[in-house]
Design an enzyme around this catalytic site. Sequence first.
Site, PDB file in Angstrom:
ATOM      1  N   GLU A  28       2.926 -20.664  14.970  1.00 26.35           N
ATOM      2  CA  GLU A  28       3.717 -21.000  13.788  1.00 26.35           C
ATOM      3  C   GLU A  28       3.064 -20.407  12.547  1.00 26.35           C
ATOM      4  OE1 GLU A  28       4.517 -25.209  13.312  1.00 26.35           O
ATOM      5  OE2 GLU A  28       5.136 -24.922  11.232  1.00 26.35           O
ATOM      6  N   CYS A  78       2.951 -21.547   9.660  1.00 26.20           N
ATOM      7  CA  CYS A  78       2.182 -22.597   8.980  1.00 26.20           C
ATOM      8  C   CYS A  78       0.812 -22.819   9.633  1.00 26.20           C
ATOM      9  CB  CYS A  78       2.960 -23.913   8.983  1.00 26.20           C
ATOM     10  SG  CYS A  78       4.339 -23.962   7.818  1.00 26.20           S
ATOM     11  N   GLU A 103       4.986 -28.057  19.550  1.00 29.07           N
ATOM     12  CA  GLU A 103       4.203 -27.149  18.691  1.00 29.07           C
ATOM     13  C   GLU A 103       2.708 -27.337  18.952  1.00 29.07           C
ATOM     14  OE1 GLU A 103       5.994 -28.350  14.846  1.00 29.07           O
ATOM     15  OE2 GLU A 103       7.386 -26.691  15.095  1.00 29.07           O
ATOM     16  N   ASP A 132      -0.813 -41.400   9.023  1.00 29.20           N
ATOM     17  CA  ASP A 132       0.456 -40.676   9.154  1.00 29.20           C
ATOM     18  C   ASP A 132       0.377 -39.768  10.381  1.00 29.20           C
ATOM     19  OD1 ASP A 132       2.937 -39.927   7.070  1.00 29.20           O
ATOM     20  OD2 ASP A 132       2.490 -38.381   8.545  1.00 29.20           O
ATOM     21  N   GLY A 133       1.475 -39.649  11.104  1.00 27.24           N
ATOM     22  CA  GLY A 133       1.502 -38.775  12.283  1.00 27.24           C
ATOM     23  C   GLY A 133       1.221 -37.327  11.944  1.00 27.24           C
ATOM     24  N   CYS A 174       9.491 -25.341   6.514  1.00 30.99           N
ATOM     25  CA  CYS A 174       8.099 -25.540   6.125  1.00 30.99           C
ATOM     26  C   CYS A 174       7.388 -24.220   5.851  1.00 30.99           C
ATOM     27  CB  CYS A 174       7.350 -26.320   7.207  1.00 30.99           C
ATOM     28  SG  CYS A 174       7.529 -25.647   8.871  1.00 30.99           S
TER      29      CYS A 174
END
Lengths: 647, 647
Positions: free
Chosen positions: B330, B332, B314, B204-205, B407
Site C-alpha cells: 500500500e 500509505c 492489508e 484504537d484499532g 487514504c
Amino acid sequence: MPRTRSAPIGPVRLTPDARTALHPATVAIESGFWHDRRTTNARVSLPQGPDLLESAGNLHNLRLAAAAREAASDTVTEGEFQGAYPFVDTDVYKWLEAASWQLAEGEDTSLAADVARIVALVAAAQQPDGYLNTWFQLVKGGERYQDLRWGHELYCAGHLIQAAVAHHRATGRLELLDVARKFADHIDSVFGLPGSGRPIDGIDGHPEVETALVELYRETGERRYLDLAGYFVDRHGHGLLGGEAYCQDRVPLREATNVEGHAVRQLYLLAAAADLAAETGDAELRAAGERLWHAMTTTKTHLTGGLGAHHDEEDFGDPYELPTERAYCETCAAIASVQWSWRLALLTGEARYSDLIERTLFNGFLAGVSLDGERWLYVNPLQVRDGHTDTGGDQSARRTRWFRCACCPPNVMRLLAGLTHYLASGDEQGLQIHQFVTGTYETDRIRVRAETDYPWHGTIGFTVEQTPADAPWTLSLRIPQWCRDFRVRCGTETYDRSDAPVERGWLRLTRTWEPGDRVHLELGLEPRLTAADPRVDAVRGCVAIERGPLVYCLEQADHPGGGLDDIVLDPSRPPAVKHRPDLLGGVTTVVAAGHRRRIPDRGWWPYPAADDTGPEPDGEPVELTAIPYHVWANREDGSMRVWLPTS
Amino acid sequence: MPRTRSAPIGPVRLTPDARTALHPATVAIESGFWHDRRTTNARVSLPQGPDLLESAGNLHNLRLAAAAREAASDTVTEGEFQGAYPFVDTDVYKWLEAASWQLAEGEDTSLAADVARIVALVAAAQQPDGYLNTWFQLVKGGERYQDLRWGHELYCAGHLIQAAVAHHRATGRLELLDVARKFADHIDSVFGLPGSGRPIDGIDGHPEVETALVELYRETGERRYLDLAGYFVDRHGHGLLGGEAYCQDRVPLREATNVEGHAVRQLYLLAAAADLAAETGDAELRAAGERLWHAMTTTKTHLTGGLGAHHDEEDFGDPYELPTERAYCETCAAIASVQWSWRLALLTGEARYSDLIERTLFNGFLAGVSLDGERWLYVNPLQVRDGHTDTGGDQSARRTRWFRCACCPPNVMRLLAGLTHYLASGDEQGLQIHQFVTGTYETDRIRVRAETDYPWHGTIGFTVEQTPADAPWTLSLRIPQWCRDFRVRCGTETYDRSDAPVERGWLRLTRTWEPGDRVHLELGLEPRLTAADPRVDAVRGCVAIERGPLVYCLEQADHPGGGLDDIVLDPSRPPAVKHRPDLLGGVTTVVAAGHRRRIPDRGWWPYPAADDTGPEPDGEPVELTAIPYHVWANREDGSMRVWLPTS
C-alpha cells in the site's frame, strides 16, 4: 414424472431425453479407502450436524421464522437472528441433502428422525406464498429481492431445492419436495425477461439455483423449472448486478474465454450450464463448458485440483497465478469442480474430466476434512510457512470445529454421502469405470465387482458378475492421466502401455463376457517428481512429489530440528516408498533425499547482487518424509510444503 | 513552549531534551528529480484536493456536522453522511497537513485561502467538549468510543492533530492547534489505565494518535500528551480489542519479534514507539524498534521497499512471503515506513535507515502517484500478468482518479510537501547528508550546497557555503547500500571504495572547512541484476534489474508482439544504459537481452513429470527495455514485471 432406466438414487439423475454420451451407473463401495472416509462421514460428521446447526443458530432461525409465521407476523427484531450471513439457511439444506444421500445407503433410524424433524421445521418456516429465507423474514421483513447482488435469496432457494430433490429421491417422501416446488413456483412467478409478465428481470449474485432447478425438473418433469434455469444462466454476464466478475456478471458464459471471479460461483454456474446442455442439447453451452474447463485446467488449477488464487473475493485470479501459501482453494470450490467435471464427463464421455475428479477428490477436496471427521479446512493452501502467524477465522490454515461461514463442512458431507454417484457410468456399449473402489459397478444389464487397495496399491481386480448372454459389450477402464505405465490381464491376453487398446484415456475391453470373467489391472505407482508450466511463477525451480493420484507434502512434524523453508530436495536420487500403518491412520509415505541449506547472513537487506550470491555452502543432509497432502494438518500445528526447491 | 535549535519547520521536530544521535537539518531543494515531482505536487495534486474532497463528500460531512452543532442537535439522518468509511475525515486532515508543509515552502495565497476555509470548517464541526468525528456525530450520535476496534475515532483524532501541528509550525496560526488541543484534552480525560479516574482503558484499532500526540507534545510542551502517547503505545498487544494482529493487539511491541498484521497500523505504531524512545530515552522501546526493523527488512520487505503481502486485511504476511502480482505494498505503508525509518535514523544515527528510505522513496512510494500528479495507485504490485482481469475498485492495478478509501493520495501529498525534512541531519560533529538533491543542506552552523542530476547520474558536487572558522567538523555522506563502487575527491585527496573513510555506511570527511571548499562524489551507476534470499519463494530463479536506487521493470508497452510472462532474461549479457529524454518525462532505461520462450502445448494438464520437461526449444530473441518502476502505469494498460526468470 420421468424416470431414467435403472437410474441410481443420487445427484444428476438425467432424464431419458438427456443428450449425454454417458449416464450414471450404480456403485456400491464395500471397503477400502473411500469406504473408511465415508464411514467416518456417516458415523461422526453427519450425526454431529444437527447439534452444530443448533449451536450456530441455524435451526433457531428456522424456529423463529416458523413462530413468526404462526403469529402471522413477518417481523422479529434483528437481535434475535443468529449468524453472520444472509445465507445461513443453506448450512441446514446442505446437511439435509447429505443426510438424504446417506439414507439412500441404508436404514438409519436416528438420522431419519433428525431429517424428519428438520424437514418439518423448514416446512413450518416457509411463507404462505412459498418464499423462504430466515434472514429476510426475520431481519429484512418486506425487502425481498432488493439486494440480489448479496442477498443470496436464490442461492438459498437452490440449496433448498437440491436438498428436496435428494430427500425425495432417497426416501420417496414429498414433504420437502413440496416446499421446494412451492418456492420454485414463487420464484418462477417473480423472475423473467422483460415482457414476460414477471416483475423482476434479475439473477442472484451467487449461482446455485440454476443447477438446482434442472435437478428439480429432472425430479418432477416440470419443464418450467428447466426453462427458468436457462433464463438465469443466460442472464448472467449482462450487467444486471453491475457487471462484476465476482457475481459472474462481467461476461456471458457463451462468450467467456476463461473462468473468472468467485470460484465457487463460477463453478456452480458452469455446472448448471452443463446440466442445460445435457437436457436441452444446447451445443453452444456445451462448447463453452469444454472451452472454459480447458482454460481452467491449463491456467488456473493448482496441483491438488484446488481452485481459487485469491483470499480477496475468493477469486480465481489471473492465468498462471497459482500461489502456494495464499492458494485459496476453498473446499467448496473443489466440490463444485467435481460436480461440474462429472456433468462434463457424462456429457462428452471424455476421460479427462474424471482425471480431474480423481485428483480433486484425493487431494484438494479430501484435505478439507480431518481424519476424525470433526474438524475442517475452508481454505486449502499448498504451503504454510515457518513462522506462520495464523489469523484464525474461517480462512485459517489450522483446522476449525465449525465456521462463521459454514458452507464447507456440510458440502463435504454431501459429496462423501453421494460419492458413489461420481464413479462410474454406462452407455449402449457397456460400462465405464471412472474411479477405482472395492465394490460393485452396475448398469441395468451389467454388474462388475472390483477389489483394490487403491490408492495405496495399484492393483485392481475386476470380476464380471452379471452380463447379457452372448452379447458383446465394452468394459472401459480409465487409465489415469498421471499413469506412466500399467499392465492389464484379461483372460489369457495381456497388455501394457505400448499395446493396450487405450483411446483418449479409456482402456476399452470389448468381449462377449461370461460371469466370472476376470480383468486384472496394475497401475504403476512409482513415486514421481512433478514440475509446473514455466509460467506458474510461484513454483519456479521446484518440484512436487506425487504417487498415483496423490499429491504429497512435507509436514514439520516429520522433520524435527528445523523448519521447512530452507529445505532443498535432491532430484537426482529417486524417492522411495514406505508404507506406514502406524502413521495418520495408515498411509504410504514417500522418502526422498534432501538437505537443509545454510543461508549466509547478508545483513539487513535480503536482495544481493545476482553475481554475488556465489555457490552456497554445503547444506546438512536431511531425509525427507512426504505424507499425502490429504492428511496434512492432522497433528500439531506447524509448517507444510507441497512444492520443494531443487537447488 | 520548547524550541529546538534552528529546528526546521517540518515533521519530527525534536525537543531539546530528545535523546537522539541526530537532529533534523534544513534542506531546500532547488531543481532536479524531486524538485520536479514536488512541483507537480504543488501545482497539480494539492490544488485539486479541495475539489476532490468536495465531490467525495468529506467537506459536506463537516458542513453537516457544523450545522448540526449550530442547531444544537447531534443527529442527522444516516443517508446524509457521504462516504463509505468512518474515517473519511482523515482525508481532509492529511490534505491540510500537506498544504501546511507546502505553505512553509513559500507564499501561495490561493492555497492559504483554501486552508483557512477548511480549517474554519473543521473548527465549526467540533463538539463543545472537543470531540470531533463526522461519522459518529452524524450517523452514530451518542455512540462514542463504543467500537474502538473499527470506529477509527482516535485514528481520525491523530490525523487532525498532525494537521494542526503542521499548520501551527508552518503558519504560526492557532486556529487548528486549538481544535486539536481541545480534542486531545478530551481524549486525555476519557482514556487511561484502570484506577486513573478515566472511564475507558482502551486503544484504537488503527494507530496514529500515538505519534500525533508526541508531535503535539513537541509543539506545545504539554507533557500530558507525551504520557498519553506512551499509554496508548503500551496498551497495544494486551487483548483490549480482542487480541488480533490486525489491530496491533496480539503482542506488545516490547516483546514482538517481527512486524505483523495490518502494515500501516504496525508502522504508525512503530513510528510512535521511536518518537517515545527519542523523547523519553526508553531503551526497551528503542531496542524493539531496531529489532523489528531488522526483522522487517530481512523477511517482509519487497525489493521496492513496499510493505504488506496480503490484500486480505492489508497484512504483512509471513516471513519471506513476498508475492509479486499480489504484493499489496500500500502506498500509505511506504509512507509510514519512511516516517518510521527516519525516526530510527535520527535516534540511532545509522545509515541503513536512510538506505531504506531512499529505496522506498524512489520506488514503492513514488509509484503511488502518476507523472501528471492526477492519478493514484493504492496498491503497488511487482507484476501485472498477461491476461490480467482487473477487478477495479481501490485495489486495482490501474491508476484511479480518487479512491473510496482515499487514504493514499493526501498521504502522498503530505510526504512530498514535507520531503525536505527527511533528507539531512546534524549533530555536534557536523552535517549528515542522507539523500542527494540539488539545493542546500543547513544546520545552525553549517551550510552546504549540492548539485546533482541524481538518480539519473551518479555525480554529486558539494560546496561548503557556510562553516565555523577554524573549527573542524565532519561532512558525512551516505554511501548507499546498493553502491558497489564510488570515488570521492575532497580538495586534493581522492578515495574509492578500497580506501575511503566509510564507517557503517557513512563516508566521514572531517576537515577544518573553508567556504568554497568542494567535495565531488561519484557513485557508480552500472545497472545490476539482483537476486533474492532463496526463501523468497515467489521470485526463485528470477533476477530484477536495478540501477542506483532505482528498481526497474518491464512494461508491455515497450514489448509489442506479445506478453511478458513468457519472457526470459539472459543474465550472461550485461545490460546497457540508454537515456531516453522522450520517454515518460525523461528517464534512463536499461536495455537487456532476453528471449520469448516457446512453451510446448502439454494438453489440458500443466504439471508435467519433472524428468519429462526436457530442454525447451530455442526462444525468439527479444531486446528488453526496462523502465524505472516508479513510472510504470503511466501509459496504456498492460502487463508489467519486476522479477524476470533467467532460464
